[in-house]
Design a protein around this motif. Structure first.
Motif, short mmCIF file in Angstrom:
data_model
loop_
_atom_site.label_atom_id
_atom_site.label_comp_id
_atom_site.label_asym_id
_atom_site.label_seq_id
_atom_site.Cartn_x
_atom_site.Cartn_y
_atom_site.Cartn_z
N VAL A 157 1.22 -75.01 -11.48
CA VAL A 157 -0.23 -75.02 -11.35
C VAL A 157 -0.83 -75.35 -12.72
O VAL A 157 -0.50 -74.72 -13.72
N GLY A 158 -1.71 -76.36 -12.76
CA GLY A 158 -2.35 -76.72 -14.02
C GLY A 158 -3.08 -78.04 -13.89
O GLY A 158 -2.78 -78.84 -13.00
N GLY A 159 -4.03 -78.28 -14.76
CA GLY A 159 -4.76 -79.53 -14.74
C GLY A 159 -5.42 -79.81 -13.41
O GLY A 159 -5.45 -80.96 -12.95
N VAL A 275 3.51 -85.53 -14.43
CA VAL A 275 2.06 -85.76 -14.34
C VAL A 275 1.31 -84.47 -14.61
O VAL A 275 0.35 -84.42 -15.39
N LEU A 276 1.76 -83.38 -13.96
CA LEU A 276 1.09 -82.10 -14.16
C LEU A 276 1.20 -81.64 -15.61
O LEU A 276 0.22 -81.18 -16.21
N LYS A 277 2.37 -81.78 -16.20
CA LYS A 277 2.54 -81.31 -17.58
C LYS A 277 1.77 -82.19 -18.57
O LYS A 277 1.32 -81.71 -19.61
N HIS A 278 1.60 -83.46 -18.25
CA HIS A 278 0.76 -84.30 -19.09
C HIS A 278 -0.68 -83.79 -19.09
O HIS A 278 -1.36 -83.79 -20.11
N ALA A 279 -1.11 -83.30 -17.93
CA ALA A 279 -2.50 -82.85 -17.79
C ALA A 279 -2.72 -81.44 -18.32
O ALA A 279 -3.85 -81.09 -18.66
N SER A 280 -1.64 -80.63 -18.40
CA SER A 280 -1.89 -79.21 -18.68
C SER A 280 -0.82 -78.55 -19.53
O SER A 280 -0.75 -77.31 -19.53
N PHE A 281 0.01 -79.29 -20.25
CA PHE A 281 1.13 -78.65 -20.95
C PHE A 281 0.62 -77.62 -21.94
O PHE A 281 -0.31 -77.85 -22.70
#
Length: 342
Positions: A157-159, A275-281
């Motif tokens: 969950v993120g971004g 993609v998720l980690k790019h948005a919210s790492f």
């Protein structure tokens, strides 16, 4: 994807993870914060005290007792002591401590299962160190699934995204064979159930990625969509699950599309998570669905090179704690509703 706020104060177990990595650092760092929970760190007390010394941060440790009321105070931790096999050196893996890491997880699961803790939060572990000790281990998700005799689904969950996975820690060459009708149907039912009961989303909209480029291009780039994914989705739609897809993964994460979905179901680890980690790492949260207990975790690894350097960022761990608090509150509300029903 705004989560409801919790008014009660839950009790959370936090496992400190790989002792040579940044897990102990993160525990010491969050001890300096105001927290909306009662927090019990499951770790070696001397490890935490030594890491606090190296980080030059104040830390008062109180031994945890289930018979004593817990109240979090800044610069202090309640610690459920689990001893290391050997002293940990920051940045240097030691397979002798692999069993210690698993012992902390097992104690957290035990406490969550018997109602001692409302949820567990985990700092990162090092899969290689555990395997080097001769213990077969593919990850937190799989180990917790085994401990609780349940079928687990990994969610990040993120971004403004929730991303779930059909397969987790597999070599890419093994992914296609692992994408079966049974696996897809089982995991999508779990996702549907937990989005409703854990995230309070009454009618989830789940976008499903194809396995192949362009979702198979009508069979020209692979037949998994035609032979496996589409039949599984049609069956589950007949059960009332709102599934969109299979969609090409290269356009699925377009922001204009994401707003229409409550969750994305990706076919493999590196299809959905980059993609998720790019948005919210550094601010993302790993949530394990399908367990009889609540478990959240960080979105990063052990970062051995950062251990004891004061350069580890506790943002993801704080987000994981906040997510655990929220999920515990939602579960409490659902439990009250269930008991109120005749």
């Amino acid at each position: 994807m705004i989560s409801p706020k919790l008014t009660a104060t839950p009790t959370l177990a936090l496992t400190a993870g790989e002792p040579a990595g940044i897990g102990p650092d993160l525990c010491v760092q969050i001890a300096q914060k105001d927290l909306r929970c009662r927090l019990i760190v499951i770790a070696d007390r001397e490890l935490l005290q030594e890491r606090a010394r190296l980080l030059q941060l104040p830390l008062q440790i109180t031994d945890y007792s289930p018979m004593v009321e817990i109240e979090h105070k800044t610069a202090s931790l309640h610690v459920l002591h689990v001893p290391l096999a050997e002293s940990a050196v920051p940045g240097k893996l030691n397979p002798a401590n692999a069993r210690y890491v698993l012992n902390t997880l097992e104690r957290a699961v035990e406490g969550c299962s018997n109602g001692e803790f409302d949820a567990m939060v985990t700092a990162p572990v090092h899969k290689g160190a555990i395997n080097d000790a001769g213990i077969a281990f593919t990850g937190h998700t799989e180990y917790l699934s085994w401990l609780t005799n349940s079928h687990a689904v990994m969610m990040l969950v993120g971004g403004s995204m929730r991303v779930t996975l059909a397969t987790t820690h597999l070599p890419l060459k093994d992914v296609a064979a692992a994408v079966t009708c049974e696996t897809l149907e089982q995991k999508l039912r779990i996702i549907q159930h937990d989005l409703i009961t854990r995230f309070a989303i009454p009618k989830p909209r789940i976008a499903v990625a194809g396995l192949n480029p362009h979702a198979g291009e009508s069979g020209h780039l692979g037949r998994e969509e035609i032979d496996i994914i589409i039949p599984s989705l049609e069956k589950l739609r007949g059960e009332g699950i709102n599934l969109i897809g299979p969609l090409p993964a290269d356009t699925l994460f377009n922001p204009s599309h994401l707003k229409n979905y409550d969750c994305i179901f990706a076919m493999y680890h590196d299809q959905g998570l980059p993609v998720l980690k790019h948005a919210s790492f550094g601010a993302g949260v790993n949530v394990t669905l399908g367990l009889p207990i609540i478990r959240t975790s960080v979105d990063h690894g052990t970062a051995l090179d950062l251990a004891s350097t004061d350069r580890a960022d506790p943002g993801s761990l704080l987000a994981a704690i906040e997510m655990a608090i929220t999920l515990a509150g939602i579960r409490g509300k659902f439990s009250k509703l269930e008991h109120a029903c005749p």
